[in-house]
Scaffold this motif. Structure first.
Motif, PDB file in Angstrom:
ATOM      1  N   THR A 223       0.919  -1.260   0.096  1.00 58.60           N
ATOM      2  CA  THR A 223      -0.048   0.107  -0.117  1.00 58.60           C
ATOM      3  C   THR A 223       0.742   1.334   0.076  1.00 58.60           C
ATOM      4  N   VAL A 224       1.837   1.101   0.690  1.00 51.65           N
ATOM      5  CA  VAL A 224       2.789   2.391   0.785  1.00 51.65           C
ATOM      6  C   VAL A 224       3.338   2.624  -0.719  1.00 51.65           C
ATOM      7  N   ARG A 225       3.923   1.530  -1.465  1.00 45.76           N
ATOM      8  CA  ARG A 225       4.443   1.818  -2.649  1.00 45.76           C
ATOM      9  C   ARG A 225       3.229   2.207  -3.690  1.00 45.76           C
ATOM     10  N   ASP A 226       2.235   1.694  -3.651  1.00 45.34           N
ATOM     11  CA  ASP A 226       1.047   2.209  -4.282  1.00 45.34           C
ATOM     12  C   ASP A 226       0.495   3.850  -3.924  1.00 45.34           C
ATOM     13  N   ALA A 227       0.862   4.052  -2.852  1.00 45.86           N
ATOM     14  CA  ALA A 227       0.681   5.605  -2.538  1.00 45.86           C
ATOM     15  C   ALA A 227       1.835   6.393  -3.022  1.00 45.86           C
ATOM     16  N   ILE A 228       2.919   6.064  -3.132  1.00 41.39           N
ATOM     17  CA  ILE A 228       3.998   6.708  -3.693  1.00 41.39           C
ATOM     18  C   ILE A 228       3.736   6.920  -5.143  1.00 41.39           C
ATOM     19  N   THR A 229       3.327   5.809  -5.910  1.00 42.87           N
ATOM     20  CA  THR A 229       2.813   5.887  -7.334  1.00 42.87           C
ATOM     21  C   THR A 229       1.605   6.958  -7.485  1.00 42.87           C
ATOM     22  N   ALA A 230       0.847   6.997  -6.755  1.00 48.89           N
ATOM     23  CA  ALA A 230      -0.479   7.789  -6.791  1.00 48.89           C
ATOM     24  C   ALA A 230      -0.081   9.040  -6.724  1.00 48.89           C
ATOM     25  N   LEU A 231       0.931   9.436  -5.759  1.00 45.50           N
ATOM     26  CA  LEU A 231       1.320  10.861  -5.494  1.00 45.50           C
ATOM     27  C   LEU A 231       1.798  11.290  -6.928  1.00 45.50           C
ATOM     28  N   TYR A 232       2.718  10.686  -7.381  1.00 51.17           N
ATOM     29  CA  TYR A 232       3.483  11.047  -8.865  1.00 51.17           C
ATOM     30  C   TYR A 232       2.305  11.063 -10.095  1.00 51.17           C
ATOM     31  N   LYS A 233       1.538  10.418 -10.111  1.00 48.57           N
ATOM     32  CA  LYS A 233       0.432  10.268 -10.932  1.00 48.57           C
ATOM     33  C   LYS A 233      -0.602  11.616 -10.828  1.00 48.57           C
ATOM     34  N   ARG A 234      -0.827  12.003  -9.701  1.00 48.44           N
ATOM     35  CA  ARG A 234      -1.788  12.860  -9.385  1.00 48.44           C
ATOM     36  C   ARG A 234      -1.244  14.200  -9.144  1.00 48.44           C
ATOM     37  N   LEU A 235       0.076  14.376  -8.931  1.00 48.94           N
ATOM     38  CA  LEU A 235       0.689  15.536  -8.598  1.00 48.94           C
ATOM     39  C   LEU A 235       1.814  15.927  -9.957  1.00 48.94           C
ATOM     40  N   SER A 236       2.303  15.094 -10.502  1.00 47.03           N
ATOM     41  CA  SER A 236       3.293  15.317 -11.509  1.00 47.03           C
ATOM     42  C   SER A 236       4.609  15.216 -11.044  1.00 47.03           C
ATOM     43  N   TYR A 237       5.695  14.886 -11.727  1.00 44.55           N
ATOM     44  CA  TYR A 237       6.970  15.020 -11.343  1.00 44.55           C
ATOM     45  C   TYR A 237       7.385  16.274 -11.000  1.00 44.55           C
ATOM     46  N   ASP A 238       7.062  17.530 -11.678  1.00 40.64           N
ATOM     47  CA  ASP A 238       7.367  18.808 -11.468  1.00 40.64           C
ATOM     48  C   ASP A 238       7.028  19.123 -10.178  1.00 40.64           C
ATOM     49  N   THR A 239       5.435  18.944  -9.643  1.00 39.06           N
ATOM     50  CA  THR A 239       4.953  19.453  -8.395  1.00 39.06           C
ATOM     51  C   THR A 239       5.733  18.523  -7.484  1.00 39.06           C
ATOM     52  N   VAL A 240       6.143  17.639  -7.461  1.00 43.30           N
ATOM     53  CA  VAL A 240       6.694  16.792  -6.500  1.00 43.30           C
ATOM     54  C   VAL A 240       8.074  17.287  -6.111  1.00 43.30           C
ATOM     55  N   GLN A 241       8.815  17.730  -7.059  1.00 39.68           N
ATOM     56  CA  GLN A 241       9.981  18.325  -6.995  1.00 39.68           C
ATOM     57  C   GLN A 241      10.063  19.700  -6.316  1.00 39.68           C
ATOM     58  N   THR A 242       8.830  20.306  -6.160  1.00 38.82           N
ATOM     59  CA  THR A 242       8.765  21.615  -5.403  1.00 38.82           C
ATOM     60  C   THR A 242       8.619  21.332  -4.018  1.00 38.82           C
ATOM     61  N   PHE A 243       8.539  19.993  -3.433  1.00 36.53           N
ATOM     62  CA  PHE A 243       8.819  19.506  -2.180  1.00 36.53           C
ATOM     63  C   PHE A 243      10.118  19.202  -1.720  1.00 36.53           C
ATOM     64  N   ALA A 244      11.042  19.641  -2.628  1.00 34.68           N
ATOM     65  CA  ALA A 244      12.582  19.261  -2.120  1.00 34.68           C
ATOM     66  C   ALA A 244      13.035  19.665  -0.839  1.00 34.68           C
ATOM     67  N   THR A 245      12.585  20.717  -0.214  1.00 33.42           N
ATOM     68  CA  THR A 245      12.903  20.897   1.019  1.00 33.42           C
ATOM     69  C   THR A 245      11.967  20.515   2.080  1.00 33.42           C
ATOM     70  N   SER A 246      12.391  19.724   3.255  1.00 27.88           N
ATOM     71  CA  SER A 246      11.438  19.342   4.208  1.00 27.88           C
ATOM     72  C   SER A 246      11.144  20.477   5.408  1.00 27.88           C
ATOM     73  N   VAL A 247      10.400  20.192   6.154  1.00 31.48           N
ATOM     74  CA  VAL A 247       9.961  21.297   7.217  1.00 31.48           C
ATOM     75  C   VAL A 247      11.139  21.183   8.250  1.00 31.48           C
ATOM     76  N   ALA A 248      11.553  22.330   8.502  1.00 30.60           N
ATOM     77  CA  ALA A 248      12.675  22.671   9.327  1.00 30.60           C
ATOM     78  C   ALA A 248      12.347  22.561  10.844  1.00 30.60           C
ATOM     79  N   PRO A 249      13.264  21.796  11.637  1.00 31.25           N
ATOM     80  CA  PRO A 249      12.870  21.442  13.035  1.00 31.25           C
ATOM     81  C   PRO A 249      12.638  22.922  13.750  1.00 31.25           C
ATOM     82  N   VAL A 250      13.308  23.896  13.235  1.00 37.98           N
ATOM     83  CA  VAL A 250      13.084  25.108  13.913  1.00 37.98           C
ATOM     84  C   VAL A 250      11.588  25.842  13.912  1.00 37.98           C
ATOM     85  N   ASP A 251      10.974  25.527  12.712  1.00 40.63           N
ATOM     86  CA  ASP A 251       9.867  25.912  12.335  1.00 40.63           C
ATOM     87  C   ASP A 251       8.529  25.396  12.938  1.00 40.63           C
ATOM     88  N   VAL A 252       8.926  24.061  13.631  1.00 46.22           N
ATOM     89  CA  VAL A 252       7.707  23.561  14.235  1.00 46.22           C
ATOM     90  C   VAL A 252       8.224  23.351  15.818  1.00 46.22           C
TER      91      VAL A 252
END
Length: 293
Positions: A16-45
């Motif tokens: 199911t995890v692998r299916d979820a990763i595939t679904a993310l790419y299909k729904r968002l597209s490669y370009d949109t996934v790439q916009t999340f290259a920076t994670s939430v920083a510890p200091v911000d939370v």
């Protein structure tokens, strides 16, 4: 939420995890996934005991909204006694009411983890992306939050010793580690430096080993000797059922043999001709794969 109860380990939800990763790419597209290259920083939370409970929770929730790029979503946070860690009321917006377990009144450093999951519910709701069944949909939510840069908080909320235990989310610690590792391999990121929980680091190391195994399955050239030998045996027998392996052989209209296998990055299946060394490019995540078919 596992609170002083048994914590499930291993990879029971891996498909199911692998299916979820595939679904993310299909729904968002490669370009949109790439916009999340920076994670939430510890200091911000970051959330300390001297912060005002409600103002601090609202601040962290707004950071999750910013990270997921939901500028017109306004989370309203409250606390109450409940079985689960949190709950969100999914509506048309722009206001979303999120309830957090009263436990977080005194465990404030884990509020970011709970909100990473609940605000992701809002994000997926807006995308109209869901899986059938409550459990599968929760696994999708954990996977999406982690792959898009906020779920490291969920793994860091995992703590376990001889006297007590705590875990948030529906994935096992090792599955969280696996998704984090998949993300790390794509974005060249090391989330382990943010962990405050030693158990989280151990789970991440195990998840990375599992993610590396995805890259070492035939017909990929990185496959080990045993896998290559099994692959050569199955190739001689041509189309048919190959149990226990990720690849499958089939014939095309011209009678030529082809092999299909999951992309090690996004898990979409790729189909290539069986003719020795082949370079394949996944159309979904754009990963270039070196194969020996």
């Amino acid at each position: 939420m596992a609170d002083d109860g048994p914590v499930e380990h291993g990879y029971p939800h891996l498909d199911t995890v692998r299916d979820a990763i595939t679904a993310l790419y299909k729904r968002l597209s490669y370009d949109t996934v790439q916009t999340f290259a920076t994670s939430v920083a510890p200091v911000d939370v970051a959330f300390c005991d001297t912060d005002d409970l409600h103002l601090g929770a609202q601040r962290v929730a707004r950071e999750m909204v910013r990270h997921y790029r939901l500028p017109d979503a306004r989370p309203i946070i409250s606390f109450r006694e409940m079985t689960h860690a949190a709950n969100v009321e999914l509506t048309a917006g722009p206001e979303y009411f999120i309830e957090l377990n009263d436990r977080f009144r005194t465990h404030r450093r884990d509020i970011g983890a709970a909100l990473a999951h609940e605000v992701m519910h809002v994000y997926l709701h807006r995308l109209d992306l869901s899986f059938p069944g409550t459990r599968e949909n929760e696994i999708l939510t954990d996977t999406a939050a982690t792959y898009l840069g906020a779920g490291w908080l969920l793994l860091d909320a995992y703590r376990e010793d001889a006297a007590s235990s705590q875990k948030l989310g529906y994935l096992t610690p090792e599955e969280f580690g696996y998704v984090l590792a998949k993300r790390a391999l794509v974005f060249d990121e090391d989330p382990s430096v943010w962990f405050t929980s030693p158990q989280a680091y151990t789970a991440y190391v195990k998840g990375m080993a599992q993610a590396r195994r995805d890259e070492q399955q035939p017909p990929l050239t990185a496959a080990g000797w045993a896998g290559r030998r099994r692959y050569a045996h199955d190739r001689r027998h041509g189309p048919g059922v190959q149990s226990g392996v990720p690849y499958a052989f089939s014939g095309d209209q011209g009678g030529s043999l082809r092999v299909s296998f999951p992309c090690p990055t996004c898990h979409q299946r790729i189909r290539v001709p069986v003719r020795g060394r082949v370079r394949a490019r996944c159309s979904l995540c754009r990963t270039v794969l070196e194969c020996d078919t």
